[in-house]
Motif scaffolding. Structure first.
Motif, PDB file in Angstrom:
ATOM      1  N   ALA A   1       0.822  -1.209   0.000  1.00  0.00           N
ATOM      2  CA  ALA A   1       0.000   0.000   0.000  1.00  0.00           C
ATOM      3  C   ALA A   1       0.857   1.261   0.000  1.00  0.00           C
ATOM      4  O   ALA A   1       0.344   2.369   0.078  1.00  0.00           O
ATOM      5  CB  ALA A   1      -0.919   0.009   1.214  1.00  0.00           C
ATOM      6  N   GLY A   2       2.155   1.099  -0.083  1.00  0.00           N
ATOM      7  CA  GLY A   2       3.043   2.248  -0.099  1.00  0.00           C
ATOM      8  C   GLY A   2       3.392   2.775   1.282  1.00  0.00           C
ATOM      9  O   GLY A   2       4.073   3.786   1.401  1.00  0.00           O
ATOM     10  N   GLU A   3       2.962   2.079   2.349  1.00  0.00           N
ATOM     11  CA  GLU A   3       3.256   2.532   3.708  1.00  0.00           C
ATOM     12  C   GLU A   3       4.682   2.174   4.086  1.00  0.00           C
ATOM     13  O   GLU A   3       5.131   1.063   3.863  1.00  0.00           O
ATOM     14  CB  GLU A   3       2.280   1.890   4.695  1.00  0.00           C
ATOM     15  CG  GLU A   3       2.522   2.326   6.132  1.00  0.00           C
ATOM     16  CD  GLU A   3       1.536   1.664   7.085  1.00  0.00           C
ATOM     17  OE1 GLU A   3       1.763   1.714   8.302  1.00  0.00           O
ATOM     18  OE2 GLU A   3       0.539   1.104   6.598  1.00  0.00           O
ATOM     19  N   ARG A   4       5.395   3.137   4.652  1.00  0.00           N
ATOM     20  CA  ARG A   4       6.769   2.880   5.045  1.00  0.00           C
ATOM     21  C   ARG A   4       6.813   1.909   6.223  1.00  0.00           C
ATOM     22  O   ARG A   4       6.057   2.056   7.180  1.00  0.00           O
ATOM     23  CB  ARG A   4       7.458   4.189   5.429  1.00  0.00           C
ATOM     24  CG  ARG A   4       8.967   4.043   5.487  1.00  0.00           C
ATOM     25  CD  ARG A   4       9.656   5.360   5.670  1.00  0.00           C
ATOM     26  NE  ARG A   4       9.582   5.813   7.062  1.00  0.00           N
ATOM     27  CZ  ARG A   4      10.367   6.748   7.572  1.00  0.00           C
ATOM     28  NH1 ARG A   4      11.255   7.355   6.794  1.00  0.00           N
ATOM     29  NH2 ARG A   4      10.250   7.111   8.835  1.00  0.00           N
ATOM     30  N   GLN A   5       7.718   0.948   6.154  1.00  0.00           N
ATOM     31  CA  GLN A   5       7.857  -0.043   7.192  1.00  0.00           C
ATOM     32  C   GLN A   5       9.158   0.179   7.960  1.00  0.00           C
ATOM     33  O   GLN A   5      10.107   0.744   7.433  1.00  0.00           O
ATOM     34  CB  GLN A   5       7.868  -1.456   6.580  1.00  0.00           C
ATOM     35  CG  GLN A   5       6.582  -1.825   5.887  1.00  0.00           C
ATOM     36  CD  GLN A   5       5.419  -1.922   6.857  1.00  0.00           C
ATOM     37  OE1 GLN A   5       5.525  -2.521   7.915  1.00  0.00           O
ATOM     38  NE2 GLN A   5       4.313  -1.304   6.510  1.00  0.00           N
ATOM     39  N   PRO A   6       9.202  -0.255   9.208  1.00  0.00           N
ATOM     40  CA  PRO A   6      10.449  -0.113   9.970  1.00  0.00           C
ATOM     41  C   PRO A   6      11.578  -0.894   9.313  1.00  0.00           C
ATOM     42  O   PRO A   6      11.359  -1.977   8.784  1.00  0.00           O
ATOM     43  CB  PRO A   6      10.086  -0.678  11.338  1.00  0.00           C
ATOM     44  CG  PRO A   6       8.915  -1.561  11.105  1.00  0.00           C
ATOM     45  CD  PRO A   6       8.151  -0.916   9.997  1.00  0.00           C
ATOM     46  N   TYR A   7      12.738  -0.331   9.357  1.00  0.00           N
ATOM     47  CA  TYR A   7      13.892  -0.947   8.714  1.00  0.00           C
ATOM     48  C   TYR A   7      14.928  -1.337   9.760  1.00  0.00           C
ATOM     49  O   TYR A   7      15.263  -0.541  10.632  1.00  0.00           O
ATOM     50  CB  TYR A   7      14.494   0.031   7.700  1.00  0.00           C
ATOM     51  CG  TYR A   7      15.778  -0.443   7.086  1.00  0.00           C
ATOM     52  CD1 TYR A   7      15.836  -1.672   6.427  1.00  0.00           C
ATOM     53  CD2 TYR A   7      16.923   0.331   7.157  1.00  0.00           C
ATOM     54  CE1 TYR A   7      17.012  -2.107   5.858  1.00  0.00           C
ATOM     55  CE2 TYR A   7      18.106  -0.096   6.576  1.00  0.00           C
ATOM     56  CZ  TYR A   7      18.151  -1.319   5.934  1.00  0.00           C
ATOM     57  OH  TYR A   7      19.314  -1.750   5.379  1.00  0.00           O
ATOM     58  N   LEU A   8      15.431  -2.544   9.628  1.00  0.00           N
ATOM     59  CA  LEU A   8      16.379  -3.133  10.571  1.00  0.00           C
ATOM     60  C   LEU A   8      15.823  -3.078  11.989  1.00  0.00           C
ATOM     61  O   LEU A   8      16.427  -2.542  12.907  1.00  0.00           O
ATOM     62  CB  LEU A   8      17.743  -2.443  10.485  1.00  0.00           C
ATOM     63  CG  LEU A   8      18.925  -3.372  10.847  1.00  0.00           C
ATOM     64  CD1 LEU A   8      18.954  -4.592   9.949  1.00  0.00           C
ATOM     65  CD2 LEU A   8      20.243  -2.633  10.769  1.00  0.00           C
ATOM     66  N   TRP A   9      14.660  -3.669  12.102  1.00  0.00           N
ATOM     67  CA  TRP A   9      14.000  -3.720  13.397  1.00  0.00           C
ATOM     68  C   TRP A   9      14.433  -4.971  14.156  1.00  0.00           C
ATOM     69  O   TRP A   9      14.828  -5.981  13.579  1.00  0.00           O
ATOM     70  CB  TRP A   9      12.476  -3.729  13.220  1.00  0.00           C
ATOM     71  CG  TRP A   9      11.957  -4.899  12.418  1.00  0.00           C
ATOM     72  CD1 TRP A   9      11.834  -4.967  11.060  1.00  0.00           C
ATOM     73  CD2 TRP A   9      11.505  -6.156  12.928  1.00  0.00           C
ATOM     74  NE1 TRP A   9      11.328  -6.190  10.683  1.00  0.00           N
ATOM     75  CE2 TRP A   9      11.123  -6.939  11.806  1.00  0.00           C
ATOM     76  CE3 TRP A   9      11.384  -6.701  14.203  1.00  0.00           C
ATOM     77  CZ2 TRP A   9      10.627  -8.228  11.941  1.00  0.00           C
ATOM     78  CZ3 TRP A   9      10.885  -7.989  14.343  1.00  0.00           C
ATOM     79  CH2 TRP A   9      10.524  -8.735  13.215  1.00  0.00           C
ATOM     80  N   GLY A  10      14.337  -4.900  15.475  1.00  0.00           N
ATOM     81  CA  GLY A  10      14.672  -6.048  16.308  1.00  0.00           C
ATOM     82  C   GLY A  10      13.462  -6.625  17.000  1.00  0.00           C
ATOM     83  O   GLY A  10      13.333  -7.837  17.173  1.00  0.00           O
ATOM     84  N   LYS A  11      12.537  -5.741  17.418  1.00  0.00           N
ATOM     85  CA  LYS A  11      11.297  -6.142  18.079  1.00  0.00           C
ATOM     86  C   LYS A  11      10.185  -5.256  17.524  1.00  0.00           C
ATOM     87  O   LYS A  11      10.413  -4.079  17.227  1.00  0.00           O
ATOM     88  CB  LYS A  11      11.381  -5.948  19.598  1.00  0.00           C
ATOM     89  CG  LYS A  11      12.482  -6.732  20.280  1.00  0.00           C
ATOM     90  CD  LYS A  11      12.116  -8.205  20.439  1.00  0.00           C
ATOM     91  CE  LYS A  11      13.201  -8.969  21.163  1.00  0.00           C
ATOM     92  NZ  LYS A  11      12.864 -10.406  21.315  1.00  0.00           N
ATOM     93  N   LEU A  12       8.978  -5.821  17.423  1.00  0.00           N
ATOM     94  CA  LEU A  12       7.858  -4.992  16.980  1.00  0.00           C
ATOM     95  C   LEU A  12       6.531  -5.552  17.455  1.00  0.00           C
ATOM     96  O   LEU A  12       6.428  -6.718  17.859  1.00  0.00           O
ATOM     97  CB  LEU A  12       7.850  -4.809  15.461  1.00  0.00           C
ATOM     98  CG  LEU A  12       7.808  -6.006  14.502  1.00  0.00           C
ATOM     99  CD1 LEU A  12       6.446  -6.653  14.438  1.00  0.00           C
ATOM    100  CD2 LEU A  12       8.228  -5.562  13.099  1.00  0.00           C
ATOM    101  N   HIS A  13       5.503  -4.681  17.432  1.00  0.00           N
ATOM    102  CA  HIS A  13       4.124  -5.073  17.694  1.00  0.00           C
ATOM    103  C   HIS A  13       3.287  -4.696  16.489  1.00  0.00           C
ATOM    104  O   HIS A  13       3.471  -3.629  15.899  1.00  0.00           O
ATOM    105  CB  HIS A  13       3.568  -4.333  18.915  1.00  0.00           C
ATOM    106  CG  HIS A  13       4.146  -4.794  20.219  1.00  0.00           C
ATOM    107  ND1 HIS A  13       4.249  -6.109  20.565  1.00  0.00           N
ATOM    108  CD2 HIS A  13       4.663  -4.084  21.260  1.00  0.00           C
ATOM    109  CE1 HIS A  13       4.799  -6.219  21.760  1.00  0.00           C
ATOM    110  NE2 HIS A  13       5.069  -4.995  22.198  1.00  0.00           N
ATOM    111  N   LYS A  14       2.366  -5.598  16.131  1.00  0.00           N
ATOM    112  CA  LYS A  14       1.470  -5.332  15.013  1.00  0.00           C
ATOM    113  C   LYS A  14       0.043  -5.176  15.499  1.00  0.00           C
ATOM    114  O   LYS A  14      -0.362  -5.797  16.495  1.00  0.00           O
ATOM    115  CB  LYS A  14       1.539  -6.469  13.989  1.00  0.00           C
ATOM    116  CG  LYS A  14       2.762  -6.414  13.092  1.00  0.00           C
ATOM    117  CD  LYS A  14       2.617  -7.425  11.965  1.00  0.00           C
ATOM    118  CE  LYS A  14       3.678  -7.220  10.902  1.00  0.00           C
ATOM    119  NZ  LYS A  14       3.459  -8.096   9.737  1.00  0.00           N
TER     120      LYS A  14
END
Length: 871
Positions: free
Chosen positions: A16-29
């Motif tokens: 959808a063209g949304e920027r995603q975190p880059y070189l992440w270690g932990k995340l919540h969706k």
């Protein structure tokens, strides 16, 4: 170092063209797959590295590292190890792992086994080593191959050694190649810039190279596993922390985290007075000889305290722990019991001790039993998924960190649990390394060690060997330890124990305290309680119900009668017969108005209330009056209960002495005719067991003998020692009673048919169990690399052969005969056969009194008598 929250970008975009975190270690969706919060990989690695460093500075971990290295590590050495711990998650740089941040992930991968491609592909391997600056890291050690082992130990932080497989190279290689403007190995190079800024001494300081021995690799792996688990806790390490340098924040947060959890013992130690005496710890009680001896414990790795049941061994062990803890020689306590029942029973006593001694500065006290875990006496533990609004609830949750997962139980400052939890610290099970480094902080107290069979003895010897190699201490408690077992536990695993002759064994003092490398020291004298017990044989082993008239007579006299039988079926059968007598029926042990036996085949919720009621009506301070309790081996170990008369199946002498420990245990007024402690032993009608063997030396159906207690030579010697009846004096006769029935010289007299066939069976079983123990043990001598792999061992099975119980989930839950809500039912492994299903074949048919269900092709019923096959 700038905060990497700001310095790391968000290069990739989703569909959808949304920027995603880059070189992440932990995340919540979020529910739609969108990223709600994330932590850069550099930040997470920084957090873990500083937790690692904080752990290494605690007393016990520093001592264990010193043992592994051969000398105390310098600050530069510790920073170098922390830098390697930082690199534990380098596998997260790969495309497949980073793709998990997309709203609709595809072509995803993990971050551990994917490392194989970096090691087996020549081009990727060269780039990996260049990115890491491996030549410089290798200069920290005196062996380049061992340096790679240290790196692999760090990467193996998910609980087991990484499985390196060259056949997976092509499968994983693509995740490491440049794609869409992103080069994972360039990202890895950037990560190494962060670690250089966080730990500059590692790269610029001067220190002699370390030898990366397998011992150091394994210990390092355990510390990294522990650090990763703590460093991933969002309560201690949130995803965002403003503009502050992450390294500065992580250093402070790591110190706070290990102190709150209890891994830093100094705050709890700070107010203790090591000069305190026994009466300071236990006001109003003068120490027994054993208790006085352990208030000044010998400086040896392993101590064995032998004393009769009820002689105060628990208090002696606590006194020993207090002294070692106050002096900084141990940082924690793990009290290991043979059964869950025994652990739950002892927990309240130890909790009370800790509260009295430490007062408002008490460390967390954990009941380390899966499904029953408590912290500071409270059963309910907060979930990591909940958001807590008040500081007190958050503080309680953080103190309960070790209780949230069984794999973390041994991290508690003070824990009471089963010996299985300790044994898994030296076996090929998930997170064994973590368990081991946590246990190395502790005085390991193992109670009831007499209960070990060949398999368990092999495991416990291995555990003691590894535990003490770290500089840690262990105390074994026993009322009935044989000379050959004592020597085995005091002898390093690499050596063969020297067993004293029979004449030497029976002359050995009892009660006694024995330390590594020394002979048993007598500890009798002042405070030693004497008890003369009448052993009365009764020829009713084949028909225990024949004793019912005498039981009814005893109950009419107001006696408290304890019946301990070798199998659940025998206990249920005896109880049903007792219910047929109106006089006896009125005196039967009951829970919530339901008469019942006591054994291990009850659901968890029911077992809790059964145990509580047994302690209430048979424990210290319980009311007088006629009472009959029928049960199995669950009543013989570590329960502080008291009976006027004991009836028991024939069993090995060491087990019999344990059962006798429940007879006249407390000082109380006895009913007429029961002033003398009497143990009635149900015997076969014939004095020899030979009639029960077939021509091949196999035993056929004799009250659990041969199955529960397989060595019939010991049973035969027990029959002969009791003879037509005798009086034994406890503790004076304990040594002679045990050695007469178990010493190898005594067992050697059984020759000719049918004993030859029986001994061949025993030898085959012992050989198989010994091999199984060796196969299941952790290969501590093996360095991390392609050859180090775990076998497929189930933690339910690993520590005890043949106890692979199934726990069947019930959805919806049902109400038990005792009014408890049951979410699961236990099925012993021998009943379940080859079935591994986790639920019944259909919903159980439940009424108020009976639950019936079908599982694995068999029909079962669960009633106030517990679980039975519905034949």
């Amino acid at each position: 170092m700038e905060n990497s929250d700001c310095s790391q970008g968000g290069k990739p975009t989703d569909s959808a063209g949304e920027r995603q975190p880059y070189l992440w270690g932990k995340l919540h969706k979020g529910p739609a797959g969108e990223v709600e919060a994330w932590l850069p990989l550099a930040d997470h690695c920084t957090d873990v590295a500083f937790v690692f460093l904080a752990l290494c500075r605690t007393n016990a971990a520093h001592r264990a590292l010193s043992q592994a290295i051969g000398h105390a590590p310098t600050p530069v050495h510790l920073e170098r190890l922390a830098a390697l711990a930082f690199l534990h998650d380098i596998g997260k740089c790969n495309h497949g792992f980073q793709a998990k941040a997309r709203r609709e992930p595809r072509d995803t991968a993990g971050h551990v086994h994917e490392i194989s491609a970096l090691l087996y592909d020549p081009d990727l391997q060269k780039r990996l080593l260049d990115s890491l600056g491996f030549d410089e890291i290798a200069s920290w050690f005196d062996d380049a191959e061992g340096t790679l082992g240290m790196l692999l130990a760090s990467i193996s932080h998910h609980g087991k050694p990484i499985k390196l497989d060259h056949t997976e190279t092509n499968r994983y290689r693509r995740y490491w190649l440049p794609r869409d403007g992103i080069d994972p190995l360039e990202d890895l190079t950037n990560l190494t810039l962060t670690v250089r800024q966080a730990f500059p001494q590692a790269f610029t300081g001067d220190a002699s190279p370390l030898s990366p021995t397998p011992e150091l690799q394994h210990r390092f792996a355990g510390l990294v596993m522990l650090a990763d688990w703590i460093g991933s806790h969002e309560g201690f390490f949130p995803f965002r922390h403003g503009p502050e340098c992450r390294a500065a924040f992580a250093q402070r947060a790591a110190s706070e985290a290990i102190t709150t959890i209890g891994l830093n013992s100094q705050p709890f130690r700070s107010r203790l007075d090591p000069r305190a005496g026994f009466t300071d710890l236990f006001p109003g009680f003068s120490p027994t000889a054993l208790q006085a001896a352990l208030m000044d414990p010998p400086n040896v790795p392993v101590m064995i305290a032998e004393s009769d049941t009820g002689s105060g061994k628990t208090e002696a062990a606590l006194a020993c722990f207090f002294q070692l803890f106050a002096r900084g020689e141990v940082d924690s306590l793990y009290f290991a019991l043979p059964t869950r029942v025994a652990a739950r029973e002892l927990y309240e006593r130890i909790l009370l001790f800790v509260k009295e001694v430490f007062r408002d500065n008490a460390p967390p006290v954990l009941l380390a039993v899966p499904g029953y875990a408590k912290v500071d006496g409270e059963q309910a533990l907060p979930s990591e998924d909940n958001l807590w609004q008040d500081d007190e609830t958050l503080r309680r949750r953080e103190r309960a960190w070790a209780a949230e997962r069984p794999k973390r139980f041994l991290a508690a400052p003070i824990a009471v649990g089963t010996v299985d939890q300790a044994l898994m610290a030296t076996m090929q099970v998930n997170h064994a390394h973590l368990r081991a480094v946590c246990l190395e902080r502790s005085l390991l107290v193992v109670d009831e060690v007499h209960a070990s069979d060949t398999y368990m003895r092999g495991l416990l010897r291995a555990l003691l060997d590894h535990h003490t190699r770290s500089g840690a201490r262990a105390l074994l408690l026993s009322a009935t330890l044989s000379a050959d077992a004592r020597e085995a536990f005091l002898t390093p695993q690499s050596a063969v124990p020297v067993v004293p002759s029979f004449s030497e064994a029976i002359q050995s003092p009892y009660p006694a305290l024995t330390g590594s490398g020394s002979a048993p020291t007598p500890i009798g004298g002042v405070g030693t309680r004497q008890k003369a017990v009448q052993l009365e044989p009764a020829p009713y082993l084949a028909e225990p119900k024949a004793l019912q008239p005498r039981v009814a007579e005893a109950l009419r006299a107001g006696a408290r009668v304890l019946v301990v039988l070798n199998t659940v079926a025998r206990a249920i059968d005896f109880l049903r017969a007792a219910e047929a007598d109106p006089v006896v029926a009125r005196t039967l042990f009951c829970v919530n108005n339901q008469t019942c036996p006591h054994h291990g085949r009850f659901a968890r919720a029911d077992r809790l209330i059964l145990d509580r009621e047994v302690s209430r009506v048979f424990g210290k301070g319980s009311p007088d009056g006629a009472l009959l309790l029928v049960g199995t081996q669950t009543l013989e170990q570590s329960l502080d209960i008291d009976a006027d008369w004991l009836i028991t199946d024939l069993c090995p002498m060491d087990v019999l002495l344990q059962r006798i420990g429940r007879l006249h245990r407390h000082t109380r007024r006895r009913p007429p005719g029961f002033d003398t402690p009497t143990c009635t032993v149900l015997m076969p009608a014939e004095p020899s067991l030979e009639a029960w063997f077939d021509a091949k030396g196999r035993l056929h159906g004799l009250a659990g003998l041969g199955r529960v207690y397989p060595d019939l030579r010991i049973a035969q010697l027990t029959i002969e020692r009791i003879g037509a009846g005798c009086t034994i004096r406890i503790p004076d006769d304990n040594r002679e009673l045990i050695e007469t029935t178990v010493h190898p010289e005594r067992l050697a007299r059984f020759t000719g048919p049918p004993w030859d066939g029986h001994q061949q069976q025993l030898l085959g079983t012992a050989t198989a169990h010994g091999l199984a123990a060796r196969t299941a043990l952790m290969p501590w001598h093996q360095p991390f690399g392609p050859e180090l792999r775990f076998g497929d061992f189930d933690e339910r099975l690993a520590t005890r052969l043949g106890l692979e119980d199934r726990r069947l989930s019930l959805d919806p839950p049902i109400t038990s005969p005792f009014g408890q809500t049951l979410h699961e039912l236990p099925v012993p492994g021998w009943m379940a056969g080859d079935t591994d299903a986790t639920a019944p074949e259909a919903a159980p048919d439940a009424t108020r009194d009976v639950v019936t269900f079908r599982y694995g092709g068999r029909d079962y019923r669960y009633t106030r008598f517990g679980l039975e096959l519905d034949r």
